[in-house]
Design an enzyme around this catalytic site. Structure first.
Site, mmCIF file in Angstrom:
data_model
loop_
_atom_site.group_PDB
_atom_site.id
_atom_site.type_symbol
_atom_site.label_atom_id
_atom_site.label_comp_id
_atom_site.label_asym_id
_atom_site.label_seq_id
_atom_site.Cartn_x
_atom_site.Cartn_y
_atom_site.Cartn_z
ATOM 1 N N SER A 191 -6.267 3.254 -7.664
ATOM 2 C CA SER A 191 -6.301 3.513 -6.284
ATOM 3 C C SER A 191 -5.228 4.139 -5.754
ATOM 4 O O SER A 191 -4.061 4.522 -6.488
ATOM 5 C CB SER A 191 -6.555 2.120 -5.385
ATOM 6 O OG SER A 191 -5.297 1.500 -5.346
ATOM 7 N N LYS A 192 -5.112 4.697 -4.503
ATOM 8 C CA LYS A 192 -4.164 5.517 -4.047
ATOM 9 C C LYS A 192 -2.721 4.884 -4.151
ATOM 10 O O LYS A 192 -1.838 5.446 -4.147
ATOM 11 C CB LYS A 192 -4.244 5.833 -2.596
ATOM 12 C CG LYS A 192 -5.742 6.072 -2.065
ATOM 13 C CD LYS A 192 -6.361 4.940 -1.775
ATOM 14 C CE LYS A 192 -8.180 4.807 -2.329
ATOM 15 N NZ LYS A 192 -8.556 3.864 -2.323
ATOM 16 N N ARG A 193 -2.893 3.465 -3.875
ATOM 17 C CA ARG A 193 -1.506 2.987 -3.956
ATOM 18 C C ARG A 193 -0.689 3.018 -5.233
ATOM 19 O O ARG A 193 0.413 2.364 -5.597
ATOM 20 C CB ARG A 193 -1.660 1.396 -3.364
ATOM 21 C CG ARG A 193 -2.176 0.490 -4.405
ATOM 22 C CD ARG A 193 -2.370 -1.029 -4.002
ATOM 23 N NE ARG A 193 -3.418 -1.540 -4.753
ATOM 24 C CZ ARG A 193 -3.166 -2.085 -5.882
ATOM 25 N NH1 ARG A 193 -1.922 -2.289 -6.301
ATOM 26 N NH2 ARG A 193 -4.020 -2.775 -6.643
ATOM 27 N N HIS A 194 -1.577 3.353 -6.260
ATOM 28 C CA HIS A 194 -0.946 3.650 -7.552
ATOM 29 C C HIS A 194 -0.263 4.933 -7.720
ATOM 30 O O HIS A 194 0.041 5.445 -8.813
ATOM 31 C CB HIS A 194 -1.971 3.199 -8.632
ATOM 32 C CG HIS A 194 -2.493 1.926 -8.647
ATOM 33 N ND1 HIS A 194 -3.735 1.442 -8.437
ATOM 34 C CD2 HIS A 194 -2.012 0.792 -9.186
ATOM 35 C CE1 HIS A 194 -3.982 0.372 -8.531
ATOM 36 N NE2 HIS A 194 -2.482 -0.334 -9.062
ATOM 37 N N GLY A 195 -0.207 5.604 -6.749
ATOM 38 C CA GLY A 195 0.674 6.956 -6.714
ATOM 39 C C GLY A 195 -0.615 8.033 -7.040
ATOM 40 O O GLY A 195 -1.668 7.818 -6.379
#
Length: 469
Positions: free
Chosen positions: A240-244
């Site tokens: 997801s986005k929080r993984h970069g």
RNA sequence: GUCCCCAUCGUCUAGUCCGGUCCAGGACACUGGCCUUUCACGCCGGCAACACCGGUUCGAAUCCGGUUGGGGACGCCA
């Protein structure tokens, strides 16, 4: 003897940008279809109006185009196909395979909670199933799912998968607002578009028996299924986005080559012996669903970076020069000459991992004024080499030719006369010309820079060193 | 919780279908060295895995059972 034409589809929902997981699913569909000479359909599943947008739809299409995954039909928009979906729902209703349900959302929610509390799977209890109710405000249409028996399918990557029908409940086909639900829309679209192979993420495995049951109720042929494992982030959870960086376009903007991304995605979950690098043609020729692994994989960004560097090293100067322009412009460079870029690219190729890297590394070639790296300045621009710098400046000023071969000759004489090794002046010179301690070879740098700039930069560094003393 | 799926180096994987050729091969990362005007490239070398327990067998990474672990699905989202 399978004469039937293969038709596949990629159905992203425009609720976000195309991420690398979706891109890989699209890639597998595309490779499979191109190999078999089938037809690849793009369908935008935009039925969730609240979360869909034109902007994300555009971004998805842009991503597909950038990757070079072309489609033969579409894009279709699911939201424009309600009439088609409804024909199928009516058919189910008229044959008694579906029924109207009057249960309220609250009621259902309570039932689910109660079931969970008892340690059971939350399912609809089938209250309205045999009541013979008609349509009413707020009512939905449900599929009459068989209560016994099993539903199974032979998954092209996972093998035989089976479900007890009693695990399934009567899923909703049409919402109270009249719109078709996901399962109904997918099946209706896949039937009407003639889809023969459904290749999708394995988060859909559990949806498959439900969809198969709809096909069966409709008496329509069931497509072949292939569920490919998902891509995980390094922490082994869903990407997801929080993984970069997860969106395809983010990789484009970071200076990755589309084929490097494609190659890397192809090798995540699929393999062909020990081969790591594939051209597009090889991918099409060698891809096969049975060589797709069954387990989820972690996306390896380092490996992608390495592949990207390799593809950069092995691309032509012409190609790279063209691709590099937008990145150079990003740094405010204007009026660039194609020829100069090509020359610069040739020297930067073995030391650039991305186009962005390369653009950064090329700046000193094009800038009017360079600035010295603080550390480089302190370490190499000292007064003890002033004399040598002045000497070489004079020699370069007078040089009759200014190409690498000529420059090397000038340096041989220069080094001999001063009884020094190149090592002694290489770094100060490099800093003087590029501002940095790392760069392409100084002779190639000088040739590309040209006599005028080289002499100017030497003059500048001499004043600079003097001013420090 | 219930159901479905999965399980080889840190990561991607080969090998598993048709047990021996595997004291497990490749790639990335990490690391030692060579090359060298810097940084890279390149070249040579190193580290590092069959989740666990039982069974079948002369022999198991490969077959069977279980355990554990992980992921996914259980919506009038897609």
């Amino acid at each position: 003897m399978n004469q039937e034409k293969i038709v596949t589809r990629f159905p992203p929902s425009p609720t976000g940008y195309l991420h690398i997981g979706g891109a890989r699913t699209a890639l597998f569909n595309w490779l499979f279809t191109r190999q078999k000479g089938g037809k690849f359909v793009l369908r935008i599943e935009d039925t969730d109006k609240a979360r869909s947008s034109d902007e994300t739809t555009k971004a998805i299409i842009e991503s597909m185009e950038w990757l070079g995954l072309d489609w033969d039909e579409g894009p279709y928009f699911q939201s424009q196909r309600y009439d088609i979906h409804n024909v199928f729902i009516e058919r189910l209703l008229s044959t008694g395979q579906a029924y109207h349900c009057h249960c309220s959302p609250d009621e259902l929610e309570r039932g689910r909670k109660a079931a969970m509390a008892k340690g059971l799977k939350p399912k609809y209890d089938g209250k309205c199933r045999d009541l013979g109710l008609g349509p009413a405000p707020g009512s939905v249409v449900r599929l009459k799912t068989p209560k016994t028996g099993i539903t199974q399918f032979n998954d092209l990557v996972k093998g035989r998968i089976r479900f007890d029908n009693e695990e399934l409940d009567d899923l909703i086909l049409r919402r109270s607002d009249g719109s078709p639900t996901y399962h109904m829309a997918v099946v209706a679209d896949d039937i009407s578009l003639g889809i023969t192979y459904v290749i999708r993420g394995d988060d859909h495995v559990n949806n498959t028996p439900r969809q198969i049951l709809i096909y069966k109720a409709l008496g329509e042929p069931i497509p072949q299924y292939a569920h490919v494992p998902m891509i995980l982030a390094p922490d082994k959870t869903r990407l997801s986005k929080r993984h970069g960086a997860v969106s395809v376009l983010a990789y484009r903007d970071m200076g990755y080559l589309p084929h490097a991304l494609l190659n890397s995605l192809a090798r995540l979950g699929w393999s062909y012996g020990d081969q790591e690098k594939f051209t597009k043609e090889e991918l099409i020729e060698k891809f096969s669903l049975k060589n797709v692994g069954k387990s989820a994989g972690v996306f390896n960004a380092d490996k992608l970076l390495d592949l990207n560097a390799w593809y950069i090293r092995n691309s032509s100067d012409e190609f790279l020069a063209r691709e590099l322009i937008p990145f150079l412009q990003q740094f405010g460079l204007k009026g660039l000459e194609q020829q100069k870029i090509k020359e610069a690219v040739a020297t930067l190729k073995p030391r650039s991992k991305t186009l962005l890297d390369m653009a950064e590394g090329a700046l000193f070639y094009f800038q009017e004024e360079i600035t010295y790296d603080k550390k480089a300045d302190d370490k190499f621009l000292k007064s003890d080499i002033l004399g040598l710098l002045e000497d070489i400046r004079d020699r370069l000023e007078k040089a009759s030719e200014f190409n690498q071969a000529a420059l090397e000759k000038i340096f041989v004489a220069f080094l001999e006369d001063n009884e020094i090794k190149l090592k002694k002046v290489a770094q100060p010179l490099r800093v003087a010309l590029t501002g940095k301690t790392a760069s392409p070879g100084i002779f190639e740098v000088m040739e590309i820079l040209g006599r005028k700039k080289v002499v100017e930069r030497l003059a500048k560094v001499i004043t600079h060193i003097r001013s420090k003393a």
